[in-house]
Write a protein that holds these residues in place. Structure first.
Motif, PDB file in Angstrom:
ATOM      1  N   ARG A 169       0.841  -1.192   0.000  1.00 27.98           N
ATOM      2  CA  ARG A 169       0.000   0.000   0.000  1.00 27.98           C
ATOM      3  C   ARG A 169       0.883   1.251   0.000  1.00 27.98           C
ATOM      4  NH1 ARG A 169      -3.742  -3.475   2.308  1.00 27.98           N
ATOM      5  NH2 ARG A 169      -5.914  -2.965   1.763  1.00 27.98           N
ATOM      6  N   THR A 170       0.565   2.178  -0.860  1.00 26.52           N
ATOM      7  CA  THR A 170       1.317   3.427  -0.933  1.00 26.52           C
ATOM      8  C   THR A 170       0.416   4.509  -1.525  1.00 26.52           C
ATOM      9  OG1 THR A 170       3.376   4.448  -1.719  1.00 26.52           O
ATOM     10  CG2 THR A 170       2.256   2.940  -3.222  1.00 26.52           C
ATOM     11  N   SER A 171       0.933   5.705  -1.656  1.00 34.20           N
ATOM     12  CA  SER A 171       0.142   6.826  -2.156  1.00 34.20           C
ATOM     13  C   SER A 171       0.902   7.546  -3.261  1.00 34.20           C
ATOM     14  CB  SER A 171      -0.176   7.821  -1.033  1.00 34.20           C
ATOM     15  OG  SER A 171      -0.979   7.217  -0.041  1.00 34.20           O
ATOM     16  N   ILE A 172       0.156   8.124  -4.184  1.00 40.52           N
ATOM     17  CA  ILE A 172       0.710   8.963  -5.246  1.00 40.52           C
ATOM     18  C   ILE A 172       0.098  10.354  -5.076  1.00 40.52           C
ATOM     19  CG2 ILE A 172       1.075   9.236  -7.718  1.00 40.52           C
ATOM     20  CD1 ILE A 172       0.323   6.288  -8.044  1.00 40.52           C
ATOM     21  N   ARG A 173       0.955  11.345  -4.871  1.00 36.19           N
ATOM     22  CA  ARG A 173       0.492  12.716  -4.687  1.00 36.19           C
ATOM     23  C   ARG A 173       1.118  13.615  -5.735  1.00 36.19           C
ATOM     24  NH1 ARG A 173       1.988  14.560   1.107  1.00 36.19           N
ATOM     25  NH2 ARG A 173       0.930  16.425   0.319  1.00 36.19           N
ATOM     26  N   VAL A 174       0.546  14.797  -5.880  1.00 36.62           N
ATOM     27  CA  VAL A 174       1.130  15.789  -6.775  1.00 36.62           C
ATOM     28  C   VAL A 174       2.544  16.114  -6.278  1.00 36.62           C
ATOM     29  CG1 VAL A 174       0.916  18.131  -7.695  1.00 36.62           C
ATOM     30  CG2 VAL A 174      -1.128  16.737  -7.336  1.00 36.62           C
ATOM     31  N   ASN A 175       3.507  16.031  -7.166  1.00 31.79           N
ATOM     32  CA  ASN A 175       4.936  16.269  -6.874  1.00 31.79           C
ATOM     33  C   ASN A 175       5.556  15.192  -5.989  1.00 31.79           C
ATOM     34  OD1 ASN A 175       4.892  18.702  -8.356  1.00 31.79           O
ATOM     35  ND2 ASN A 175       4.193  19.839  -6.550  1.00 31.79           N
ATOM     36  N   HIS A 176       4.836  14.111  -5.746  1.00 29.64           N
ATOM     37  CA  HIS A 176       5.376  12.975  -4.990  1.00 29.64           C
ATOM     38  C   HIS A 176       5.047  11.692  -5.759  1.00 29.64           C
ATOM     39  CE1 HIS A 176       5.161  16.100  -1.879  1.00 29.64           C
ATOM     40  NE2 HIS A 176       6.138  15.441  -1.282  1.00 29.64           N
ATOM     41  N   PRO A 177       5.786  11.423  -6.836  1.00 25.47           N
ATOM     42  CA  PRO A 177       5.455  10.282  -7.694  1.00 25.47           C
ATOM     43  C   PRO A 177       5.791   8.941  -7.048  1.00 25.47           C
ATOM     44  CG  PRO A 177       7.491  11.306  -8.435  1.00 25.47           C
ATOM     45  CD  PRO A 177       6.948  12.180  -7.334  1.00 25.47           C
ATOM     46  N   LEU A 178       5.260   7.905  -7.641  1.00 19.69           N
ATOM     47  CA  LEU A 178       5.543   6.528  -7.239  1.00 19.69           C
ATOM     48  C   LEU A 178       6.485   5.918  -8.264  1.00 19.69           C
ATOM     49  CD1 LEU A 178       5.011   3.771  -5.802  1.00 19.69           C
ATOM     50  CD2 LEU A 178       3.021   3.527  -7.323  1.00 19.69           C
ATOM     51  N   LYS A 179       7.532   5.237  -7.793  1.00 22.46           N
ATOM     52  CA  LYS A 179       8.479   4.567  -8.677  1.00 22.46           C
ATOM     53  C   LYS A 179       8.463   3.077  -8.382  1.00 22.46           C
ATOM     54  CE  LYS A 179      11.526   8.572  -9.205  1.00 22.46           C
ATOM     55  NZ  LYS A 179      12.918   9.086  -9.116  1.00 22.46           N
ATOM     56  N   HIS A 180       8.273   2.310  -9.462  1.00 21.75           N
ATOM     57  CA  HIS A 180       8.246   0.847  -9.303  1.00 21.75           C
ATOM     58  C   HIS A 180       8.593   0.207 -10.636  1.00 21.75           C
ATOM     59  CE1 HIS A 180       7.184  -3.032  -7.660  1.00 21.75           C
ATOM     60  NE2 HIS A 180       6.319  -3.238  -8.647  1.00 21.75           N
ATOM     61  N   ARG A 181       9.538  -0.701 -10.607  1.00 22.72           N
ATOM     62  CA  ARG A 181       9.961  -1.479 -11.778  1.00 22.72           C
ATOM     63  C   ARG A 181      10.392  -0.577 -12.949  1.00 22.72           C
ATOM     64  NH1 ARG A 181       7.917  -7.259 -13.269  1.00 22.72           N
ATOM     65  NH2 ARG A 181       7.670  -8.239 -11.237  1.00 22.72           N
TER      66      ARG A 181
END
Length: 448
Positions: free
Chosen positions: A252-264
């Motif tokens: 579980r995680t969150s994606i916010r404006v100016n806080h992107p999610l990085k995966h694979r």
């Protein structure tokens, strides 16, 4: 043929050509910044008119100027110019770096503009050892060689700084390689999906073709934050990454404006949202604790058979963006007349009935919009940027400083000391340090 080859070499080794290419690249980048890229054809027609929009398209300025043939050609020409300029000038620079400065003749030392002459009450060999110790104490470690009946001492600092410009040139080429790698092997995609749903594919922004994620992404919740004046402050998608190959349990995680999610190797940016004409309603019997959750469309009723109640949304009040801020709820239960009441988004309201009290919660459903980028060349670009910072530091903050001390026999039986120095940059600062060095030598009792 050799003459023609030399002319081509001189053309690409020209600094004037480099200045023209840099000017054209800068002007093109400004144009690409002023004219928005990656827009639909209708946007350019609406903003600039049909004739100008057609001209932009013919000149390959839109929709992707930075990928156009002529912009790529400018980058290729600039890269060739940079390589040829470096290869053409590197041999002379390298000779300066590895130059045997102990081969400098006394006649040439006499012609140097920055020099100081002194007398030492010792023969050249002993005087040379004394000066060597004094220079070492001042931070100048010297090498020595017998020269025309005397002794020549030499010390230098920052000889490698002459290669700073070439480090910058290499860094620029590495940045270009990284950008090309990202352009060829990467992509930019997007996805819009509602709360409560799971996606396994993205859609390429250029072709619209689906791209497999390689894992599943579930949007658990979407939240909008507001300022006190009711303006949107930010928005956030609470997501679950379902990737058994990477995690034993869903993450579980969150994606916010100016806080992107990085995966694979993918970067997910929170870019937009879309209010939907669907509403989540939770109804709970406060007496028994039983609860019913339903996704409701306007003017559609839901029957909760276990409780014998019926409810629905009869009307809504929304802003121009489609965000609903007030609902009209219709509710019917056994033993009482149907009723309607108003409530705000994400508000809890309790309805009293003879048989039990019911707690209502309602919120609008949203679809979250994510921009997704895959750029395998980004670390190459970071490497180039780091190398450029190093090159700029070496080229502009470090100077090549040289000091010679020539000791020759004097008529009175002692020695004459000729102290000379030079710097390739920041000469005013070096001149001051040279004067301080000469003054430090004169403080020795044997030197005057």
């Amino acid at each position: 043929m050799t003459k023609e080859r030399n002319q081509v070499w001189r053309l690409f080794a020209s600094v004037k050509l480099a200045l023209w290419l840099i000017t054209l690249l800068a002007a093109s980048s400004i144009l690409g910044t002023i004219i928005p890229q990656h827009k639909a054809p209708e946007y350019y027609i609406q903003e600039y008119g049909s004739e100008l929009a057609r001209l932009f398209q013919v000149m390959d300025i839109v929709p992707n100027m930075y990928g156009s043939w002529w912009f790529v050609a400018l980058l290729v020409l600039f890269s060739i110019n940079l390589i040829v300029c470096s290869l053409d000038r590197l041999p002379n620079t390298w000779r300066m770096v590895v130059l045997d400065n102990l081969e400098t003749t006394p006649e040439r030392l006499q012609k140097m503009p920055l020099k100081a002459e002194m007398q030492i009450n010792e023969e050249p060999a002993a005087a040379g050892e004394r000066v060597r110790r004094l220079l070492a104490a001042a931070g100048w470690k010297t090498a020595a060689r017998d020269k025309e009946g005397g002794v020549l001492l030499f010390s230098q600092k920052g000889a490698w700084s002459r290669l700073g410009a070439y480090i910058i040139h290499i860094s620029i080429l590495i940045i270009f390689i990284g950008a090309l790698t990202g352009s060829v092997f990467g992509y930019k995609a997007s996805i819009m999906f509602p709360e409560g749903e799971t996606v396994e594919h993205l859609f390429d922004r250029k072709t619209g073709q689906p791209i497999p994620l390689g894992f599943r992404l579930h949007c658990e919740n979407f939240t909008i934050g507001y300022y006190p004046n009711n303006m949107v402050r930010d928005y956030r998608s609470d997501v679950i990454i379902i990737d058994p190959e990477m995690f034993a349990e869903p993450l579980r995680t969150s994606i916010r404006v100016n806080h992107p999610l990085k995966h694979r190797g993918l970067t997910f940016y929170q870019s937009s949202y879309q209010p939907l004409n669907e509403f989540l309603i939770k109804v709970q019997n406060t007496k028994t604790g039983l609860e019913r959750t339903a996704m409701v469309s306007p003017r559609h009723q839901v029957t909760w058979e276990e409780e014998g109640v019926v409810f629905g949304v009869t009307d809504t009040m929304a802003d121009r963006m489609g965000r609903v801020h007030e609902f009209r709820i219709w509710f019917d239960s056994p033993g009482a007349d149907p009723s309607t009441f108003g409530m705000k988004d994400k508000q809890n309201v309790t309805v009293q009935r003879p048989e039990a009290d019911y707690s209502f919660y309602v919120q609008q459903r949203y679809a979250t919009g994510l921009q997704v980028a895959k750029d395998p060349g980004v670390w190459i670009v970071y490497l180039g940027c780091g190398l450029m910072i190093l090159g700029l530091y070496v080229a502009f903050m470090i100077t090549h400083r040289r000091v010679w001390a020539y000791l020759s026999p004097a008529d009175n039986g002692g020695s004459k000391l000729l102290l000379c120095g030079g710097s390739n940059r920041n000469k005013a600062s070096f001149d001051q340090r040279f004067k301080e060095l000469a003054q430090r030598l004169r403080q020795d009792q044997a030197i005057n």
